[in-house]
Write an enzyme that holds these catalytic residues in place. Structure first.
Site, PDB file in Angstrom:
ATOM      1  N   GLN A  81       6.758 -29.958  10.606  1.00 53.54           N
ATOM      2  CA  GLN A  81       5.491 -29.688  11.321  1.00 53.54           C
ATOM      3  C   GLN A  81       4.824 -28.415  11.319  1.00 53.54           C
ATOM      4  O   GLN A  81       5.672 -27.417  11.334  1.00 53.54           O
ATOM      5  CB  GLN A  81       5.646 -30.360  12.802  1.00 53.54           C
ATOM      6  CG  GLN A  81       6.497 -29.460  13.770  1.00 53.54           C
ATOM      7  CD  GLN A  81       6.680 -30.422  15.195  1.00 53.54           C
ATOM      8  OE1 GLN A  81       7.028 -31.645  15.064  1.00 53.54           O
ATOM      9  NE2 GLN A  81       6.663 -29.647  16.085  1.00 53.54           N
ATOM     10  N   GLY A  82       3.532 -28.299  11.348  1.00 59.21           N
ATOM     11  CA  GLY A  82       2.700 -27.127  11.334  1.00 59.21           C
ATOM     12  C   GLY A  82       1.697 -27.036  12.521  1.00 59.21           C
ATOM     13  O   GLY A  82       1.649 -28.171  12.839  1.00 59.21           O
ATOM     14  N   TYR A  83       1.199 -26.133  12.637  1.00 64.96           N
ATOM     15  CA  TYR A  83       0.258 -26.020  13.769  1.00 64.96           C
ATOM     16  C   TYR A  83      -1.116 -25.277  13.248  1.00 64.96           C
ATOM     17  O   TYR A  83      -1.055 -24.243  12.741  1.00 64.96           O
ATOM     18  CB  TYR A  83       0.681 -25.088  15.008  1.00 64.96           C
ATOM     19  CG  TYR A  83       1.765 -25.898  15.646  1.00 64.96           C
ATOM     20  CD1 TYR A  83       1.643 -26.484  16.793  1.00 64.96           C
ATOM     21  CD2 TYR A  83       3.247 -25.731  15.331  1.00 64.96           C
ATOM     22  CE1 TYR A  83       2.470 -27.153  17.546  1.00 64.96           C
ATOM     23  CE2 TYR A  83       4.179 -26.391  15.760  1.00 64.96           C
ATOM     24  CZ  TYR A  83       3.821 -27.408  16.992  1.00 64.96           C
ATOM     25  OH  TYR A  83       4.820 -27.914  17.625  1.00 64.96           O
ATOM     26  N   ILE A  84      -2.132 -26.195  13.258  1.00 71.35           N
ATOM     27  CA  ILE A  84      -3.594 -25.472  13.218  1.00 71.35           C
ATOM     28  C   ILE A  84      -3.976 -24.694  14.158  1.00 71.35           C
ATOM     29  O   ILE A  84      -4.554 -23.728  13.815  1.00 71.35           O
ATOM     30  CB  ILE A  84      -4.495 -26.984  12.597  1.00 71.35           C
ATOM     31  CG1 ILE A  84      -4.154 -27.889  11.665  1.00 71.35           C
ATOM     32  CG2 ILE A  84      -5.988 -26.477  12.772  1.00 71.35           C
ATOM     33  CD1 ILE A  84      -4.695 -29.036  11.438  1.00 71.35           C
ATOM     34  N   GLU A 130      -1.168 -22.378  10.781  1.00 71.13           N
ATOM     35  CA  GLU A 130      -0.638 -21.006  10.957  1.00 71.13           C
ATOM     36  C   GLU A 130       0.688 -20.758  10.691  1.00 71.13           C
ATOM     37  O   GLU A 130       1.173 -21.772  10.164  1.00 71.13           O
ATOM     38  CB  GLU A 130      -0.688 -20.846  12.761  1.00 71.13           C
ATOM     39  CG  GLU A 130      -1.863 -20.884  13.423  1.00 71.13           C
ATOM     40  CD  GLU A 130      -1.839 -21.109  14.908  1.00 71.13           C
ATOM     41  OE1 GLU A 130      -0.632 -21.242  15.555  1.00 71.13           O
ATOM     42  OE2 GLU A 130      -2.998 -21.079  15.438  1.00 71.13           O
TER      43      GLU A 130
END
Length: 164
Positions: free
Chosen positions: A27-30, A82
């Site tokens: 998972q990544g964070y916009i 990010e």
């Protein structure tokens, strides 16, 4: 509106033999502003977009919206996230009427294992399986959005005695 009510714990001891299933999650964070996150997740072969609002003071309750998206869209969105990706395996462990989600982290968060249990209400009682250690609900260090920037490897010595 959907609100997520969950409690989070460090894990001590074995749990994998009790798991009913497991899946790999990236998972990544916009966006990971304090109190508001937009997350992209790839869980096995499915993609998800999740928006979370601010937590209450104790970190127990927060707004959550999640929508399944195509795997291709998830891969494309990961490219604009990010810096810092969370990589983990999630084990689902049923225990006396609840399902505990146990996350085993990799990369810079290697060695950290956390369990969460979702509840219907903030005061809902639940049985504690033997693998649950210290409660860390509301401790921002244990939020995935924080661990991608300040990974466990940087502060694990601060909590070494919590794991005994």
């Amino acid at each position: 509106m959907h609100f997520e009510i969950e409690r989070k714990f460090l894990v001590k001891g074995s749990f994998k033999e009790q798991a009913s299933s497991s899946s790999r999650i990236m998972q990544g964070y916009i966006s990971s502003m304090k109190g508001r996150t937009v997350r992209v997740r790839i869980r096995d072969e499915k993609g998800y977009l999740t928006i979370k609002g601010p937590s209450d003071q104790g970190g127990l309750v927060r707004y959550e919206f999640e929508k399944e998206i195509s795997l291709q869209d998830a891969h494309d969105l990961m490219k604009i996230c990010e810096p810092g990706i969370i990589d983990k395996t999630r084990y689902l462990v049923p225990y006396e009427g609840h399902v505990f989600e146990v996350d085993e982290f990799y990369g810079e968060n290697e060695g950290l294992v956390l369990a969460e249990v979702e509840l219907e209400s903030a005061d809902e009682p639940f049985a504690r399986p033997s693998f649950l250690g210290r409660e860390v609900t509301g401790d921002r260090r244990f939020y995935n959005s924080c661990m991608r920037v300040h990974p466990y490897c940087q502060w694990k010595d601060e909590i070494r005695d919590w794991l005994e």
